[in-house]
Design a protein around this motif. Structure first.
Motif, PDB file in Angstrom:
ATOM      1  N   GLU A   1     -11.637   4.618   8.713  1.00 58.92           N
ATOM      2  CA  GLU A   1     -11.737   5.022   7.308  1.00 58.92           C
ATOM      3  C   GLU A   1     -10.529   4.519   6.526  1.00 58.92           C
ATOM      4  N   ILE A   2     -10.801   3.954   5.362  1.00 54.06           N
ATOM      5  CA  ILE A   2      -9.739   3.454   4.481  1.00 54.06           C
ATOM      6  C   ILE A   2      -9.563   4.452   3.348  1.00 54.06           C
ATOM      7  N   LYS A   3      -8.331   4.875   3.138  1.00 51.59           N
ATOM      8  CA  LYS A   3      -7.994   5.807   2.063  1.00 51.59           C
ATOM      9  C   LYS A   3      -6.914   5.161   1.201  1.00 51.59           C
ATOM     10  N   TYR A   4      -6.835   5.613  -0.031  1.00 56.63           N
ATOM     11  CA  TYR A   4      -5.819   5.119  -0.959  1.00 56.63           C
ATOM     12  C   TYR A   4      -5.038   6.304  -1.486  1.00 56.63           C
ATOM     13  N   ASP A   5      -3.724   6.123  -1.609  1.00 57.31           N
ATOM     14  CA  ASP A   5      -2.862   7.176  -2.117  1.00 57.31           C
ATOM     15  C   ASP A   5      -1.631   6.523  -2.732  1.00 57.31           C
ATOM     16  N   TYR A   6      -0.893   7.292  -3.503  1.00 61.15           N
ATOM     17  CA  TYR A   6       0.328   6.767  -4.121  1.00 61.15           C
ATOM     18  C   TYR A   6       1.519   7.013  -3.197  1.00 61.15           C
ATOM     19  N   PHE A   7       2.321   5.974  -3.024  1.00 56.88           N
ATOM     20  CA  PHE A   7       3.583   6.072  -2.285  1.00 56.88           C
ATOM     21  C   PHE A   7       4.624   5.268  -3.052  1.00 56.88           C
ATOM     22  N   LYS A   8       5.832   5.770  -3.074  1.00 55.32           N
ATOM     23  CA  LYS A   8       6.895   5.060  -3.784  1.00 55.32           C
ATOM     24  C   LYS A   8       7.317   3.799  -3.037  1.00 55.32           C
ATOM     25  N   ASP A   9       7.609   3.920  -1.737  1.00 53.35           N
ATOM     26  CA  ASP A   9       8.178   2.800  -0.989  1.00 53.35           C
ATOM     27  C   ASP A   9       7.335   2.337   0.195  1.00 53.35           C
ATOM     28  N   ILE A  10       6.164   2.895   0.380  1.00 62.43           N
ATOM     29  CA  ILE A  10       5.343   2.566   1.546  1.00 62.43           C
ATOM     30  C   ILE A  10       4.124   1.779   1.082  1.00 62.43           C
TER      31      ILE A  10
END
Length: 141
Positions: free
Chosen positions: A33-42
């Motif tokens: 499963e592919i998910k998307y999320d916000y990360f500052k440095d990753i």
């Protein structure tokens, strides 16, 4: 940098087995499963939780960067999901350098099957030149 002699063949076999080189379709066929999320440095990461595999990609990346990150994390999902060699880096768990190199090599081999990308697209992508230069090392025999 240790190159894995059979990585080109591994990727070729994967593409032939599933009749696609599209990493999004490969993930679907492999039940990742592919998910998307916000990360500052990753940029992204792979995790296996209760026998389910997940690739999480930074939603702020451009389309080309997402593709590269997905190919890299797919390498981890296929070859490192049972490894216990995680390190803590920048307050985040990551794989040992040799496993990161193997995932990079996998990504480069899979990216060779993708549509040709212009120099400008690669240069201006969110990954930055350092990461692209690192991956470029694997394009040489």
């Amino acid at each position: 940098m240790k190159k894995h002699k059979n990585m080109k063949r591994r990727v070729k076999n994967l593409v032939e087995k599933y009749n696609t080189s599209n990493p999004y379709l490969l993930c679907k066929k492999l039940n990742i499963e592919i998910k998307y999320d916000y990360f500052k440095d990753i940029k992204g990461f792979f995790r296996r939780i209760l026998r389910r595999k997940y690739i999480v990609i930074n939603e702020n990346l451009d389309e080309y960067s997402r593709l590269v990150v997905l190919c890299h994390e797919l390498g981890h999902a296929l070859y490192h999901s049972s490894k216990n060699t995680l390190l803590l880096k920048n307050n985040f768990l990551c794989y040992a350098p040799e496993l990161e190199n193997e995932a990079n090599e996998f990504a480069v081999e899979l990216m060779k099957y993708q549509e040709e990308v212009s120099y400008e697209t690669a240069r201006d992508c969110d990954l930055g030149l350092r990461i692209l230069e690192e991956m470029k090392r694997y394009t040489k025999n």
